[in-house]
Scaffold this motif. Sequence first.
Motif, PDB file in Angstrom:
ATOM      1  N   LYS A   1      38.662  -7.029  45.128  1.00  0.00           N
ATOM      2  CA  LYS A   1      38.284  -7.906  45.699  1.00  0.00           C
ATOM      3  C   LYS A   1      36.574  -6.712  45.415  1.00  0.00           C
ATOM      4  O   LYS A   1      35.968  -6.571  44.670  1.00  0.00           O
ATOM      5  N   LEU A   2      37.249  -5.847  46.078  1.00  0.00           N
ATOM      6  CA  LEU A   2      36.024  -4.585  45.535  1.00  0.00           C
ATOM      7  C   LEU A   2      35.459  -4.072  44.083  1.00  0.00           C
ATOM      8  O   LEU A   2      34.691  -4.447  43.394  1.00  0.00           O
ATOM      9  N   GLY A   3      36.607  -4.598  43.063  1.00  0.00           N
ATOM     10  CA  GLY A   3      36.336  -4.158  41.763  1.00  0.00           C
ATOM     11  C   GLY A   3      35.624  -5.752  41.229  1.00  0.00           C
ATOM     12  O   GLY A   3      34.270  -5.207  40.492  1.00  0.00           O
ATOM     13  N   GLU A   4      35.593  -6.923  41.548  1.00  0.00           N
ATOM     14  CA  GLU A   4      34.551  -7.887  41.243  1.00  0.00           C
ATOM     15  C   GLU A   4      33.141  -7.777  42.092  1.00  0.00           C
ATOM     16  O   GLU A   4      32.481  -7.774  41.675  1.00  0.00           O
ATOM     17  N   LEU A   5      33.254  -6.919  43.075  1.00  0.00           N
ATOM     18  CA  LEU A   5      31.911  -6.907  44.273  1.00  0.00           C
ATOM     19  C   LEU A   5      31.586  -5.908  43.150  1.00  0.00           C
ATOM     20  O   LEU A   5      29.705  -6.290  43.241  1.00  0.00           O
ATOM     21  N   ARG A   6      32.025  -4.778  42.874  1.00  0.00           N
ATOM     22  CA  ARG A   6      31.375  -3.860  42.424  1.00  0.00           C
ATOM     23  C   ARG A   6      30.755  -4.203  41.266  1.00  0.00           C
ATOM     24  O   ARG A   6      29.498  -3.985  39.963  1.00  0.00           O
ATOM     25  N   GLU A   7      31.756  -5.018  39.638  1.00  0.00           N
ATOM     26  CA  GLU A   7      31.359  -5.232  38.799  1.00  0.00           C
ATOM     27  C   GLU A   7      29.726  -6.106  38.546  1.00  0.00           C
ATOM     28  O   GLU A   7      29.036  -6.086  38.024  1.00  0.00           O
ATOM     29  N   SER A   8      30.413  -7.633  39.887  1.00  0.00           N
ATOM     30  CA  SER A   8      28.868  -7.775  40.960  1.00  0.00           C
ATOM     31  C   SER A   8      27.665  -7.172  40.965  1.00  0.00           C
ATOM     32  O   SER A   8      27.039  -7.264  40.677  1.00  0.00           O
ATOM     33  N   ALA A   9      27.597  -6.331  41.677  1.00  0.00           N
ATOM     34  CA  ALA A   9      26.378  -5.495  41.479  1.00  0.00           C
ATOM     35  C   ALA A   9      25.967  -4.452  40.743  1.00  0.00           C
ATOM     36  O   ALA A   9      25.092  -4.692  40.047  1.00  0.00           O
ATOM     37  N   PHE A  10      27.188  -3.744  39.214  1.00  0.00           N
ATOM     38  CA  PHE A  10      25.988  -4.016  38.775  1.00  0.00           C
ATOM     39  C   PHE A  10      25.146  -4.750  37.632  1.00  0.00           C
ATOM     40  O   PHE A  10      24.390  -4.588  37.030  1.00  0.00           O
ATOM     41  N   VAL A  11      25.573  -6.127  37.430  1.00  0.00           N
ATOM     42  CA  VAL A  11      25.685  -7.217  36.388  1.00  0.00           C
ATOM     43  C   VAL A  11      24.030  -7.863  37.628  1.00  0.00           C
ATOM     44  O   VAL A  11      23.237  -8.120  36.515  1.00  0.00           O
ATOM     45  N   ILE A  12      24.075  -7.781  38.547  1.00  0.00           N
ATOM     46  CA  ILE A  12      23.346  -7.950  39.069  1.00  0.00           C
ATOM     47  C   ILE A  12      22.057  -6.401  39.176  1.00  0.00           C
ATOM     48  O   ILE A  12      20.332  -6.972  39.217  1.00  0.00           O
ATOM     49  N   GLY A  13      22.077  -5.665  39.233  1.00  0.00           N
ATOM     50  CA  GLY A  13      20.977  -4.425  39.343  1.00  0.00           C
ATOM     51  C   GLY A  13      20.724  -4.331  37.607  1.00  0.00           C
ATOM     52  O   GLY A  13      19.881  -3.793  37.635  1.00  0.00           O
ATOM     53  N   TYR A  14      21.499  -4.457  36.514  1.00  0.00           N
ATOM     54  CA  TYR A  14      21.379  -5.000  35.284  1.00  0.00           C
ATOM     55  C   TYR A  14      20.640  -5.890  34.537  1.00  0.00           C
ATOM     56  O   TYR A  14      19.172  -5.734  34.215  1.00  0.00           O
TER      57      TYR A  14
END
Length: 994
Positions: A932-945
């Motif tokens: 879940k942390l990995g998915e959260l970090r991916e989502s954060a990167f996607v949103i930031g990008y």
Amino acid sequence: MAQRAELKTTFEPSKVIQPFYSGGSVALGGDGQILATCLGDDVILTDLTSGEQLLRIEGDDEPITTISLTADVSYLITCSRSLAVRTYLLRSADGAFTAELQRTIKPHVTPTVTSAVDHTGTLFAAGAADGAIKIFDIRGGYTTHTFHGHSGVISALHFFEVADSKSDSKSQQDKKRKKRRSNGETMDIDDDTAEATFGIRIASGGEDGKVRIWDLHKRKSVAVLDSHVSVVRGLDFSAKENALVSGSRDKTVMLWDAKTWKIRSTIPILETIESVGFVQEGKYIYTGGENGQIRIWMTATGKEITDEQEPGGETEGVVDVLRPQNLSSLLSVHADQSLRLHSLDPLDETLAGNMISPLPVIRRISGTHDEVIDLAYIGLEKDYLALATNLEELRIISLSTRSPSALPSDHRDAVSMVPASHYFGADVTTLRGHTDIIITLDTDWSGHWLATGAKDNTARLWRLDPANNSYLCYATFSGHAESIGGIALPHQKPPSGSAAHSNPLDHPPKFLLTASQDKTIKRWDITTSSDAERGGRPMKVARAAYTRKAHDKDINALDTNPNDSLFASASQDRNVKIWDLEAGETIGILRGHKRGVWTAKFSPMGTSPITGESGATSSASRGYVVTGSADKSVRIWSLADYSCLRTFEGHTNSVLKVVWLPPSTTNRTDSGAHRRRGPQVASAGGDGLVKVWDIESESATTLDNHTDRVWALAVKPPRPSLPSEPRPTSTSTSDNPDLASAAADPESTAPNEEPTTLLSAGADAVLTFWRDTTHATQLATAAASTARLEASQTLANLARARAYGEGVALALRLEQPARLLQLLREATARHPAEEGSLTGLREVDDVIKGLGDEELWRLVLLCREWCVRGRNAAVGQRVLGAVVRLVEVRRLRGLRPPRGWGRGMGRAGGKKEGWKEVVVGLEAHSEKRHGKLGELRESAFVIGYLLQQIDEGMGMDGVNGWVGSHKGDGVGVLSNGVSKDVEMMDGHAVGDLE
């Protein structure tokens, strides 16, 4: 509810009398002070002086065949049917014995059935069922000799030493040594070992009736004594007489000359011999056999010098006799698992050849009381106990724990003077007269008169005077057609100052009630007569005052009420009848039990009113009755209308005995004042449990110390006031605040009140004395509650002061997980963290490093609980990581739940688990969380990008390419691959599961 919790009744075993001998081999050591006995497959060491069990050595689940104890009590050797011979090193420190197993060997191919130790405690002989004998060095553990010659079981062994032979052998050995030296031969034997066996012999008796003499130095048989025609059971040697004595089941004793090994004399004993030996330096011979008596014979003439003795019963036969070193006594072991210590002093006081009385028994010791069917306190101080033990005889044992010198001077003439040998549980005497098993007992108010009923269809009344060691049968009652199942004496105390009150020994009870399996009840009137009028024999009462056909089935119990106006009978017909004692007529029937009623008891005087299940309070003027039945229930009945007030269910088998507990005032209110506790009853059942029922609250306290059904239950009654004793209220209270408050408030007598003692016994031969610890438990609970409250306040103060180290340690000790989590969350969240700290604070690290195993295990389980919850996972992972780094891996792997671990703070209960199971259980949760942390970090990167590209105008193809190139950055995931590391949120490893 708080009040009921405060009044919870508690009992603890204060003393236990338990079996220590169930048959088999017996050994003595320590100048006759230490006794080693067999109890099934275990061995028990007992101090004969105090009766205290010193040590219990567990066996190998196979019966013990023989045991030996060195004279200095340094080694104990046991042999069992498993062929194993075990040697234990015994140590004693401050009166406590410990046993260390030195070695286990299997020297024979058949069980070792008899053994012996030499007087030096260095050699041990083991005789087997196949006729082989092996001798061992006890300390070294190696075999020194092996002898074969007997054609059957070895039945007796005895080491002895011949002084003349020793000097002759040494002289011959010197000649051989000189001859070998003159011939230039090399010495191939150990001279010291050879010299150690000079003159040492061992005599062996076998099932073949032969006695063989073995020379340990020559390693061969030097004589075969073949005159007995049956099993040889006893052997002994006298150095002064230079003779060997042997006793056999052929009913003869033979005396052998040690020089020629010829028969000096043959003594016909006319009873099967089980033990024989010399006393008084060989001047006399003792024998013990099937008649159960110790007999003394002149060695020179073969004449018996003890007066003729009446043969004992079948169970009284002597199976062995031991002669303690340096003591003028003999210890006889009997077939009924009892032991008797006989004094040899009469032999010192008589002239040679004169007849003497049988050797006096100075102590009786019961190895086991077998199945205790009934019991009763006796004596003025109730410091003796009468036991009906599945035999036709009644046993009297002492319960005294103080010497006469410790008593007040004005009491010494009135109380029972207990001899020094009468330690707690010691046998005092046995009362014989019945011809079948005694199954019921009752005593009067004084404890000086005891009634017994037996399967021989008769009842007996006994006059007991322990102070003068007088125990006489006063009267016998015969008339029933079947065995007597219930018996009752009057319980009303005579008026103070009356002759019956001042001198109860001269005033027997006025009547006796008996109930039988013939379904009848008889009342017997008892007249007063002197011993001279009776001719020194019991008075025979053959006619009852009245006989009533009482029930349709067997009658199990009788009881009289406190003022002797009523009596109750309990029967297998499921009814309890209340009778008018004078008229012998039924005045009420208690119906309600669904199966036979085993027991019934009237309530004592002064019992508080009892509220029924309907809520109505029943009048206490006529009293109450408690009954116990095979329907597993206990019922309380009102004598006002013969209705059932309360029913208690909790036993899983028949209720066999019930008693009322005396009223107590040991409970305190919140203000500290004493308050009377409500009525209570105790019950014993076939499930092996004793239960104490609080009638008001319907709560039950379960007492568990038995492994079989509990037949007998008794409450120690208060000691009757002596005629010359001052009343307690006349005691000066000026120097005693407790007495002063008690005088001011009659209800507040707790400071002087003796705690209730409840006694239970049953089929497991164990007698348990339960002491009422309610008041002590309440005080301890209150003190613990106060201490916990103070500690909780201290913990709150530490949390406010941010003293995290001390707070964490205290929270663990108090088992407060919420406060502990709060402290650890604050400690781990500190910014910046202290340098070198794993948790954020070095003081918390030091606390974790110094935790004991139990507290460390509790912390690990708490970390597991925190890790499976999202909001607490960060704290749990970080603390778990600190535990792995700060505590040695070997210690972590050895973590296990402490004994008695149950549910509570971090206690999962259920199956056993350890460190490995805890961490493996975290694996799935950690994988899920880190995913879940990995998915959260991916989502954060996607949103930031996306936000960045929106500003710059980039398309979706660029977004997908960026996500693929950064997938998994900074995220550690548990896997089943090489490392299996547990990682924290910031990527740091916690520990290796391998």
